[in-house]
Design an enzyme around this catalytic site. Structure first.
Site, mmCIF file in Angstrom:
data_model
loop_
_atom_site.group_PDB
_atom_site.id
_atom_site.type_symbol
_atom_site.label_atom_id
_atom_site.label_comp_id
_atom_site.label_asym_id
_atom_site.label_seq_id
_atom_site.Cartn_x
_atom_site.Cartn_y
_atom_site.Cartn_z
ATOM 1 N N SER A 253 0.851 -1.185 0.000
ATOM 2 C CA SER A 253 0.000 0.000 0.000
ATOM 3 C C SER A 253 0.890 1.238 0.000
ATOM 4 O O SER A 253 2.001 1.207 -0.543
ATOM 5 C CB SER A 253 -0.907 -0.046 1.232
ATOM 6 O OG SER A 253 -1.729 1.081 1.274
ATOM 7 N N TYR A 277 -4.763 7.068 -7.509
ATOM 8 C CA TYR A 277 -3.730 6.265 -6.837
ATOM 9 C C TYR A 277 -4.047 6.133 -5.348
ATOM 10 O O TYR A 277 -4.075 5.035 -4.790
ATOM 11 C CB TYR A 277 -2.365 6.939 -7.032
ATOM 12 C CG TYR A 277 -1.246 6.271 -6.276
ATOM 13 C CD1 TYR A 277 -0.625 5.140 -6.806
ATOM 14 C CD2 TYR A 277 -0.796 6.764 -5.042
ATOM 15 C CE1 TYR A 277 0.411 4.511 -6.111
ATOM 16 C CE2 TYR A 277 0.230 6.146 -4.355
ATOM 17 C CZ TYR A 277 0.833 5.023 -4.895
ATOM 18 O OH TYR A 277 1.844 4.400 -4.202
ATOM 19 N N LYS A 281 -5.029 2.783 -3.031
ATOM 20 C CA LYS A 281 -4.256 2.345 -1.856
ATOM 21 C C LYS A 281 -5.140 2.335 -0.600
ATOM 22 O O LYS A 281 -4.993 1.487 0.270
ATOM 23 C CB LYS A 281 -3.025 3.238 -1.660
ATOM 24 C CG LYS A 281 -2.022 3.141 -2.810
ATOM 25 C CD LYS A 281 -1.480 1.724 -2.995
ATOM 26 C CE LYS A 281 -0.492 1.618 -4.133
ATOM 27 N NZ LYS A 281 0.049 0.266 -4.336
HETATM 28 N N1 LIG Z 1 7.967 4.728 -4.607
HETATM 29 C C1 LIG Z 1 7.304 5.051 -3.506
HETATM 30 O O1 LIG Z 1 7.648 5.989 -2.785
HETATM 31 C C2 LIG Z 1 6.104 4.264 -3.098
HETATM 32 C C3 LIG Z 1 5.410 4.707 -1.965
HETATM 33 C C4 LIG Z 1 4.299 4.004 -1.556
HETATM 34 C C5 LIG Z 1 3.913 2.870 -2.248
HETATM 35 N N2 LIG Z 1 4.606 2.465 -3.349
HETATM 36 C C6 LIG Z 1 4.131 1.268 -4.040
HETATM 37 O O2 LIG Z 1 5.192 0.376 -4.289
HETATM 38 C C7 LIG Z 1 4.902 -0.371 -5.462
HETATM 39 C C8 LIG Z 1 6.101 -0.334 -6.394
HETATM 40 O O3 LIG Z 1 6.336 1.002 -6.776
HETATM 41 P P1 LIG Z 1 7.742 1.535 -7.290
HETATM 42 O O4 LIG Z 1 7.983 2.814 -6.606
HETATM 43 O O5 LIG Z 1 8.760 0.475 -7.224
HETATM 44 O O6 LIG Z 1 7.375 1.881 -8.805
HETATM 45 P P2 LIG Z 1 8.033 1.426 -10.179
HETATM 46 O O7 LIG Z 1 9.505 1.440 -10.106
HETATM 47 O O8 LIG Z 1 7.370 2.264 -11.215
HETATM 48 O O9 LIG Z 1 7.567 -0.088 -10.331
HETATM 49 C C9 LIG Z 1 6.262 -0.433 -10.645
HETATM 50 C C10 LIG Z 1 6.241 -1.855 -11.129
HETATM 51 O O10 LIG Z 1 4.882 -2.214 -11.402
HETATM 52 C C11 LIG Z 1 4.815 -2.725 -12.725
HETATM 53 N N3 LIG Z 1 3.520 -2.486 -13.333
HETATM 54 C C12 LIG Z 1 2.923 -1.315 -13.615
HETATM 55 N N4 LIG Z 1 1.737 -1.512 -14.205
HETATM 56 C C13 LIG Z 1 1.566 -2.847 -14.308
HETATM 57 C C14 LIG Z 1 0.556 -3.677 -14.844
HETATM 58 N N5 LIG Z 1 -0.536 -3.186 -15.431
HETATM 59 N N6 LIG Z 1 0.723 -5.018 -14.775
HETATM 60 C C15 LIG Z 1 1.818 -5.546 -14.209
HETATM 61 N N7 LIG Z 1 2.826 -4.815 -13.697
HETATM 62 C C16 LIG Z 1 2.700 -3.473 -13.757
HETATM 63 C C17 LIG Z 1 5.902 -1.993 -13.484
HETATM 64 O O11 LIG Z 1 6.205 -2.689 -14.682
HETATM 65 P P3 LIG Z 1 6.789 -1.895 -15.981
HETATM 66 O O12 LIG Z 1 8.248 -1.698 -15.718
HETATM 67 O O13 LIG Z 1 6.520 -2.822 -17.106
HETATM 68 O O14 LIG Z 1 6.050 -0.605 -16.087
HETATM 69 C C18 LIG Z 1 7.015 -2.042 -12.452
HETATM 70 O O15 LIG Z 1 7.626 -3.294 -12.443
HETATM 71 C C19 LIG Z 1 3.635 0.221 -6.069
HETATM 72 O O16 LIG Z 1 2.535 -0.546 -5.677
HETATM 73 C C20 LIG Z 1 3.569 1.580 -5.414
HETATM 74 O O17 LIG Z 1 2.257 2.056 -5.323
HETATM 75 C C21 LIG Z 1 5.689 3.139 -3.788
#
Ligand SMILES: NC(=O)c1ccc[n+]([C@@H]2O[C@H](COP(=O)([O-])OP(=O)(O)OC[C@H]3O[C@@H](n4cnc5c(N)ncnc54)[C@H](OP(=O)(O)O)[C@@H]3O)[C@@H](O)[C@H]2O)c1
Length: 502
Positions: A253, A277, A281
């Site tokens: 989340s 978004y 979440k």
């Molecule tokens: N970064 C933060 O500060 C943060 C904070 C709170 C929560 N989160 C959560 O952590 C998780 C990972 O985020 P991240 O920061 O690592 O972002 P990220 O680097 O953009 O990674 C997102 C991943 O999800 C995949 N994805 C996107 N759409 C998809 C779909 N339709 N089907 C299958 N895979 C899909 C992407 O694949 P592609 O490479 O093919 O696009 C990528 O592997 C997310 O759920 C995000 O909401 C992140």
């Protein structure tokens, strides 16, 4: 078929973990961290980790497996220098394609996992060939993949946010993310559909779903249901077991999805808001935290019913344990920024951490801590912490040591208890006992009581949980489960109809 490379030990010595969206950011961090923590906690050569990643293409899957094996090689080399051994031949990798916005792809991935051998790569040697093996179960599935749906920064909001709330609050609970809203997808093809008319909610017959809703939650939800035959768990009571007992569904989340305003039943798929978004979440939190409540069970029971099992069989209901985690704030590609703004963003996140925010791990590897921690803890240890009733967040100390701590959710508080103490510096916020008297078992894992306090990192103005709000949350949980099940059944029928017509 050949004996699987993990078959030299008992089933209880094997851990099968699946991570979605593992080719970048936190997903890749989860893979790397899982290797390190598994190797540290289960050091013997007969204990096996089978790490299954999902990505959106075969090419990304190959790169992900290669990256993880290269990482394993690095760790093995480092361990050898320190006269330790990782025994890399007990770490196995597989990867498959999954597009959460393309429901036929979701069902196909689940079917492949249930019925077909996967190409399994063993150990760190990147030139070594794979061998085909079926997996017998999944102990944990970590639902990490996701999209933000943002277009950039709202500069006016950023200035107001920093001026009024201060940098720590503004970088943890930002109000400056710009979005057009209205993103839709055709979930039978995975193709984006033109923006929604903002006066219209997504209706039953539109043949579309909110894109952020589908990527972040609905695709995963459908996937989990289709995976039930693999989520039967192991006998975790055996003291030798590293398999966790009941299988685990671990949702990723966000720290900022804490509030009521984030989710509306009138716009369940969040297409008429610019905060799709945050809505997805918040829905994740509501579903995960209410999954085990008695009052919600009548609405969630069909989700936990394995459709492939004999109707009359008492085994047809499988209830994996559901957990919710968040990675804190991590600089990744989730938020679209050019290199210059990304560098500034990175710096601002470190400043927040140095100023004392516990929610700024900043790197993906650190941000992966909560999800990995939940996947690796013995069931009894999580139960002692009331683990399924807490949103587990990744935090760090000022110096960057990672820790896992309870995170607040409006209407649920820190673990669904009305009247929790959140301010006393030396008292366990849950039991009221002093930390030193064994108040909070979390301190045994993360000995930083000041950082573990619920009051640390709290949103400014957050109100303590009241009985009325707690009740409202439970009712919201029931309504959300009912709507999710309605949508799941409807879209399963649509996917089946499509299959029949092909
Ligand atoms: N970064 C933060 O500060 C943060 C904070 C709170 C929560 N989160 C959560 O952590 C998780 C990972 O985020 P991240 O920061 O690592 O972002 P990220 O680097 O953009 O990674 C997102 C991943 O999800 C995949 N994805 C996107 N759409 C998809 C779909 N339709 N089907 C299958 N895979 C899909 C992407 O694949 P592609 O490479 O093919 O696009 C990528 O592997 C997310 O759920 C995000 O909401 C992140």
């Amino acid at each position: 078929m050949l004996a699987a490379p993990w078959d030299d030990g008992a089933a209880a010595k094997q851990l099968f973990v699946l991570v979605t969206g593992a080719n970048s950011g936190i997903g890749l961090g989860i893979g790397q961290r899982m290797i390190d923590e598994f190797a540290a906690e289960h050091p013997t050569a007969s204990e096996h980790l089978i790490l299954i990643t999902t990505t959106r293409s075969a090419a990304k899957s190959k790169v992900t497996t290669d990256l993880l094996r290269e990482y394993l090689q690095l760790r093995e080399n480092a361990a050898a220098t320190n006269r330790n051994a990782i025994h890399s031949s007990r770490i196995h990798f597989a990867s498959l394609e999954l597009d959460l916005c393309n429901l036929p792809s979701v069902y196909a991935a689940a079917e492949r996992l249930r019925s077909s051998p996967l190409s399994i790569y063993t150990g760190a040697e990147t030139n070594a060939a794979s061998s085909p093996h079926k997996i017998p179960r999944l102990d944990s599935v970590i639902f990490n993949a996701g999209i933000g749906g943002w277009t950039g920064i709202g500069w006016g909001n950023l200035a107001t946010n920093v001026l009024y709330d201060g940098i720590q609050q503004a970088t943890t609970f930002p109000t400056c993310k710009a979005s057009t809203g209205g993103l839709l997808v055709d979930p039978l093809t995975g193709k984006e559909v033109k923006h929604a008319d903002d006066t219209k909610a997504v209706g039953d017959n539109d043949g579309v779903l909110g894109q952020v809703f589908c990527a972040n939650i609905f695709g995963h939800y459908v996937f989990a249901h289709a995976l039930l035959p693999l989520l039967h768990g192991t006998d975790g009571k055996k003291s030798s077991a590293i398999g966790p007992g009941p299988a685990r569904i671990i949702w990723e989340s966000s720290v900022e999805a804490e509030g009521w305003h984030n989710l509306s039943l009138d716009d369940f798929q969040a297409v008429r808001t610019i905060a799709a978004y945050e809505s997805s979440k918040r829905l994740t939190d509501v579903l995960a935290l209410t999954a085990g409540l008695k009052s919600v069970a009548p609405y969630s029971a069909s989700f936990y019913k394995d459709d492939s099992s004999d109707e009359k069989s008492s085994d047809s209901t499988i209830v994996p344990a559901t957990y919710v985690t968040h990675p804190g704030v991590v600089c990744s590609t989730l938020f679209p920024l050019n290199w210059f703004l990304f560098a500034l963003y990175n710096l601002a996140m470190y400043i927040s951490r140095w100023l004392g925010s516990p929610w700024h791990p900043v790197t993906a590897y650190k941000g992966a801590a909560a999800a990995v921690w939940v996947a690796l803890r013995p069931t009894a240890a999580l139960d002692a912490l009331d683990g399924q009733h807490v949103k587990w967040g990744t935090g760090t100390t000022r110096g960057g040591t990672t820790l896992v701590k309870r995170s607040e959710v409006e209407g649920w508080g820190f673990r669904g208890l009305v009247g929790e103490e959140t301010t006393a510096p030396t008292i366990d916020s849950v039991t009221g006992k002093a930390w030193q008297e064994g108040g909070d078992p979390l301190v045994a894992s993360f000995p930083y009581p000041a950082y573990l306090l619920n009051s640390r990192g709290r949103k400014s103005g957050a109100a303590n949980l009241t009985a009325e709000r707690r009740q409202e949350f439970e009712v919201l949980g029931r309504d959300c489960w009912r709507e999710m099940e309605r949508l799941r059944v409807e879209w399963e029928q649509r996917v089946n109809k499509l299959k029949e017509s092909q």
